[in-house]
Scaffold this motif. Structure first.
Motif, PDB file in Angstrom:
ATOM      1  N   MET A   1       4.835  -9.005  -3.614  1.00 53.67           N
ATOM      2  CA  MET A   1       3.833  -8.674  -2.622  1.00 53.67           C
ATOM      3  C   MET A   1       4.413  -7.637  -1.658  1.00 53.67           C
ATOM      4  N   ALA A   2       3.644  -6.599  -1.405  1.00 57.50           N
ATOM      5  CA  ALA A   2       4.069  -5.531  -0.495  1.00 57.50           C
ATOM      6  C   ALA A   2       4.119  -6.067   0.934  1.00 57.50           C
ATOM      7  N   THR A   3       5.046  -5.545   1.707  1.00 57.75           N
ATOM      8  CA  THR A   3       5.180  -5.948   3.110  1.00 57.75           C
ATOM      9  C   THR A   3       4.288  -5.082   3.991  1.00 57.75           C
ATOM     10  N   THR A   4       4.123  -5.503   5.237  1.00 60.61           N
ATOM     11  CA  THR A   4       3.346  -4.726   6.198  1.00 60.61           C
ATOM     12  C   THR A   4       3.958  -3.343   6.383  1.00 60.61           C
ATOM     13  N   GLN A   5       5.281  -3.269   6.442  1.00 62.20           N
ATOM     14  CA  GLN A   5       5.945  -1.970   6.612  1.00 62.20           C
ATOM     15  C   GLN A   5       5.737  -1.081   5.395  1.00 62.20           C
TER      16      GLN A   5
ATOM     17  N   GLY B   1      -9.281  16.215  10.938  1.00 61.75           N
ATOM     18  CA  GLY B   1      -8.526  17.436  10.668  1.00 61.75           C
ATOM     19  C   GLY B   1      -7.710  17.377   9.395  1.00 61.75           C
ATOM     20  N   GLY B   2      -8.176  16.604   8.404  1.00 59.80           N
ATOM     21  CA  GLY B   2      -7.448  16.513   7.149  1.00 59.80           C
ATOM     22  C   GLY B   2      -6.267  15.567   7.186  1.00 59.80           C
ATOM     23  N   ARG B   3      -6.158  14.765   8.229  1.00 60.32           N
ATOM     24  CA  ARG B   3      -5.047  13.817   8.346  1.00 60.32           C
ATOM     25  C   ARG B   3      -5.571  12.427   8.674  1.00 60.32           C
ATOM     26  N   ILE B   4      -4.807  11.431   8.268  1.00 61.06           N
ATOM     27  CA  ILE B   4      -5.060  10.058   8.681  1.00 61.06           C
ATOM     28  C   ILE B   4      -4.054   9.747   9.778  1.00 61.06           C
ATOM     29  N   GLU B   5      -4.549   9.266  10.888  1.00 64.32           N
ATOM     30  CA  GLU B   5      -3.678   8.848  11.983  1.00 64.32           C
ATOM     31  C   GLU B   5      -3.884   7.350  12.189  1.00 64.32           C
ATOM     32  N   VAL B   6      -2.863   6.556  11.850  1.00 56.60           N
ATOM     33  CA  VAL B   6      -2.923   5.117  12.081  1.00 56.60           C
ATOM     34  C   VAL B   6      -2.569   4.882  13.537  1.00 56.60           C
ATOM     35  N   ARG B   7      -3.509   4.349  14.290  1.00 58.11           N
ATOM     36  CA  ARG B   7      -3.310   4.143  15.720  1.00 58.11           C
ATOM     37  C   ARG B   7      -2.942   2.714  16.077  1.00 58.11           C
ATOM     38  N   ASP B   8      -3.291   1.757  15.202  1.00 58.38           N
ATOM     39  CA  ASP B   8      -3.126   0.356  15.549  1.00 58.38           C
ATOM     40  C   ASP B   8      -3.041  -0.471  14.274  1.00 58.38           C
TER      41      ASP B   8
ATOM     42  N   ARG C   1       2.276   0.320   5.753  1.00 60.46           N
ATOM     43  CA  ARG C   1       2.252   1.368   6.779  1.00 60.46           C
ATOM     44  C   ARG C   1       2.870   2.654   6.224  1.00 60.46           C
ATOM     45  N   ASP C   2       3.998   2.524   5.512  1.00 64.12           N
ATOM     46  CA  ASP C   2       4.650   3.690   4.904  1.00 64.12           C
ATOM     47  C   ASP C   2       3.728   4.363   3.886  1.00 64.12           C
ATOM     48  N   ALA C   3       2.996   3.559   3.104  1.00 56.72           N
ATOM     49  CA  ALA C   3       2.069   4.115   2.114  1.00 56.72           C
ATOM     50  C   ALA C   3       0.959   4.895   2.811  1.00 56.72           C
ATOM     51  N   LEU C   4       0.433   4.364   3.906  1.00 52.94           N
ATOM     52  CA  LEU C   4      -0.608   5.080   4.650  1.00 52.94           C
ATOM     53  C   LEU C   4      -0.075   6.377   5.241  1.00 52.94           C
TER      54      LEU C   4
ATOM     55  N   ASP D   1      -1.854  -3.048  -4.246  1.00 48.71           N
ATOM     56  CA  ASP D   1      -2.774  -2.013  -4.715  1.00 48.71           C
ATOM     57  C   ASP D   1      -2.699  -0.765  -3.837  1.00 48.71           C
ATOM     58  N   LEU D   2      -2.561  -0.934  -2.531  1.00 46.30           N
ATOM     59  CA  LEU D   2      -2.416   0.215  -1.633  1.00 46.30           C
ATOM     60  C   LEU D   2      -1.167   1.018  -1.985  1.00 46.30           C
ATOM     61  N   VAL D   3      -0.054   0.327  -2.127  1.00 44.56           N
ATOM     62  CA  VAL D   3       1.213   0.996  -2.446  1.00 44.56           C
ATOM     63  C   VAL D   3       1.128   1.673  -3.819  1.00 44.56           C
ATOM     64  N   ALA D   4       0.527   0.997  -4.803  1.00 42.59           N
ATOM     65  CA  ALA D   4       0.404   1.567  -6.153  1.00 42.59           C
ATOM     66  C   ALA D   4      -0.524   2.775  -6.159  1.00 42.59           C
ATOM     67  N   MET D   5      -1.604   2.706  -5.407  1.00 41.62           N
ATOM     68  CA  MET D   5      -2.553   3.815  -5.359  1.00 41.62           C
ATOM     69  C   MET D   5      -1.904   5.058  -4.765  1.00 41.62           C
ATOM     70  N   VAL D   6      -1.241   4.895  -3.639  1.00 40.99           N
ATOM     71  CA  VAL D   6      -0.599   6.042  -2.992  1.00 40.99           C
ATOM     72  C   VAL D   6       0.548   6.568  -3.846  1.00 40.99           C
TER      73      VAL D   6
END
Length: 115
Positions: free
Chosen positions: A1-5, A52-59, A8-11, A79-84
């Motif tokens: 299972m992927a961790t929260t970090q 502006g073509g970017r994702i900004e994770v704010r929270d 976040r790194d994948a995003l 799935d998030l980590v695999a997709m990215v």
């Protein structure tokens, strides 16, 4: 299972990929919309903006999204980590129900070029 970090790194990698994209992908990502990604197995939500073509994770916070973002994603951390990482095709994952995407009709039309 992927961790929260790892999620976040994948995003952040996804944000970098979108920022360096060109053509149809860049124009699709050039929207200005609120965005949430609920990582279901971690019960954690990342909230931010696509602008502006970017994702900004704010929270990030535990539980489901607190507010209804204009673009809402839900999936497992793996799935998030695999997709990215290019190991999971978004369109196939979405079609099979592994990834949930909710947005307004116009946004869905623009986002389809990212698929």
């Amino acid at each position: 299972m992927a961790t929260t970090q790892e999620c976040r790194d994948a995003l952040e990698r996804l944000a970098e990929n979108l920022a360096s994209a060109d053509g149809d992908v860049r124009s699709a990502a050039a929207m200005d919309r609120s965005l949430s990604c609920h990582v279901t197995d971690l019960d954690t939500t990342f909230a931010g903006r696509l602008a502006g073509g970017r994702i900004e994770v704010r929270d990030s916070h535990p539980g489901p999204p607190r507010e209804k973002a204009q673009i809402r994603l839900a999936m497992t951390g793996n799935d998030l980590v695999a997709m990215v990482g290019g190991r999971l095709n978004f369109a196939k994952a979405w079609a099979s129900g592994r990834v949930k995407l909710e947005a307004g009709f116009r946004d869905l039309l623009k986002l389809r070029t990212l698929l």
